[in-house]
Design a protein around this motif. Sequence first.
Motif, PDB file in Angstrom:
ATOM      1  N   SER A   1       0.828  -1.206   0.000  1.00  0.00           N
ATOM      2  CA  SER A   1       0.000   0.000   0.000  1.00  0.00           C
ATOM      3  C   SER A   1       0.862   1.256   0.000  1.00  0.00           C
ATOM      4  O   SER A   1       0.496   2.270  -0.617  1.00  0.00           O
ATOM      5  CB  SER A   1      -0.937   0.002   1.214  1.00  0.00           C
ATOM      6  OG  SER A   1      -0.204  -0.100   2.417  1.00  0.00           O
ATOM      7  N   ALA A   2       2.016   1.198   0.664  1.00  0.00           N
ATOM      8  CA  ALA A   2       2.925   2.347   0.682  1.00  0.00           C
ATOM      9  C   ALA A   2       3.437   2.651  -0.725  1.00  0.00           C
ATOM     10  O   ALA A   2       3.602   3.820  -1.105  1.00  0.00           O
ATOM     11  CB  ALA A   2       4.088   2.079   1.622  1.00  0.00           C
ATOM     12  N   VAL A   3       3.702   1.584  -1.503  1.00  0.00           N
ATOM     13  CA  VAL A   3       4.139   1.762  -2.891  1.00  0.00           C
ATOM     14  C   VAL A   3       3.078   2.515  -3.683  1.00  0.00           C
ATOM     15  O   VAL A   3       3.372   3.472  -4.416  1.00  0.00           O
ATOM     16  CB  VAL A   3       4.434   0.393  -3.552  1.00  0.00           C
ATOM     17  CG1 VAL A   3       4.664   0.553  -5.052  1.00  0.00           C
ATOM     18  CG2 VAL A   3       5.638  -0.269  -2.896  1.00  0.00           C
ATOM     19  N   ILE A   4       1.819   2.112  -3.532  1.00  0.00           N
ATOM     20  CA  ILE A   4       0.708   2.763  -4.239  1.00  0.00           C
ATOM     21  C   ILE A   4       0.554   4.214  -3.795  1.00  0.00           C
ATOM     22  O   ILE A   4       0.371   5.133  -4.618  1.00  0.00           O
ATOM     23  CB  ILE A   4      -0.607   1.988  -3.994  1.00  0.00           C
ATOM     24  CG1 ILE A   4      -0.481   0.527  -4.467  1.00  0.00           C
ATOM     25  CG2 ILE A   4      -1.768   2.688  -4.679  1.00  0.00           C
ATOM     26  CD1 ILE A   4      -0.228   0.361  -5.939  1.00  0.00           C
ATOM     27  N   MET A   5       0.624   4.445  -2.488  1.00  0.00           N
ATOM     28  CA  MET A   5       0.445   5.799  -1.961  1.00  0.00           C
ATOM     29  C   MET A   5       1.556   6.737  -2.434  1.00  0.00           C
ATOM     30  O   MET A   5       1.314   7.921  -2.702  1.00  0.00           O
ATOM     31  CB  MET A   5       0.384   5.757  -0.430  1.00  0.00           C
ATOM     32  CG  MET A   5      -0.923   5.173   0.106  1.00  0.00           C
ATOM     33  SD  MET A   5      -1.154   5.360   1.894  1.00  0.00           S
ATOM     34  CE  MET A   5       0.093   4.250   2.530  1.00  0.00           C
TER      35      MET A   5
END
Length: 293
Positions: free
Chosen positions: A77-81
């Motif tokens: 999710s951090a990658v997407i954010m």
Amino acid sequence: MQFFTSAAILTILCIQTTKKKSLHAVYTRFVASLLGMLYSFIAFETFGYNPYVLVIMILLFIPSIVSIGVTAGFISSAVIMMHIYSEANFTLSLFYNELGLMTVGFGVALLVNLYMGDIQKRLDKYRIEIEELYKTIFSEIYKYLEVGDTDWDGRELIEAEKLLNKAKSLAYIDVENHLTRRENEYYLYFDMRERQLEIIERVLPKITTLPVIVQQAQLVASFMKELSENVHSGNTARTFRDKLDIVKKEFAELPLPETHEKFLAMASLYQFIEEMDEYLEIKQTFKGLKGKK
């Protein structure tokens, strides 16, 4: 796609050792990533695309994924954010782009994990090796009772314990690689053999510490010789328990001990017989492996 190399990162994060773990990994990362996009949209579009908003958002995001049990998806999710933060403009096109990255990354991970090498041959190999070790152990007990052979060092006991641990671990992995299977007959088999090994280790001192070799030892020796020749995964325990009952009857018909040493030897042998009956009872509760002798 923008940030197309991130699909590889998402794939790597989802590849696991078993199919069930991989499926769970995809689930946690997918849910966390969707939640991350929602947080990003609300935070950045409301308060602007700046580092302070990013930090505060992440601090609020972490408790959220912990509360719904998808903590493992934080990195994904951090990658997407970070993609959204770097673009500084949350558009429908960017949303579809991130969904596409997730679909490719997580989808490839699932495809990779669908291929798990068949470990049936390895399980069979462990089974055969364990049975051979049990045969050797019983054969050594027979030799000792028959001719007083005391050269055995007992290494098969240690090898059997190590092998059973490996076999049970492998059988558990096999369960995890079948999404609809809750147990594995090989796991049950190795667990049964493990319980039998505990009995073997417990009864050996009763044999190796006999003060004298009495006549009854020949009856037990004959039984152990036959048992050593019939160690396999099929269920013949009932047959051998019947044979053991015959040994008990013949044991009782023999003359009473004349000395204290003979009495102790007979008592140890009788205890050994009772323990072996429990050994066979454990095997009798096991249905046997399909297609095996």
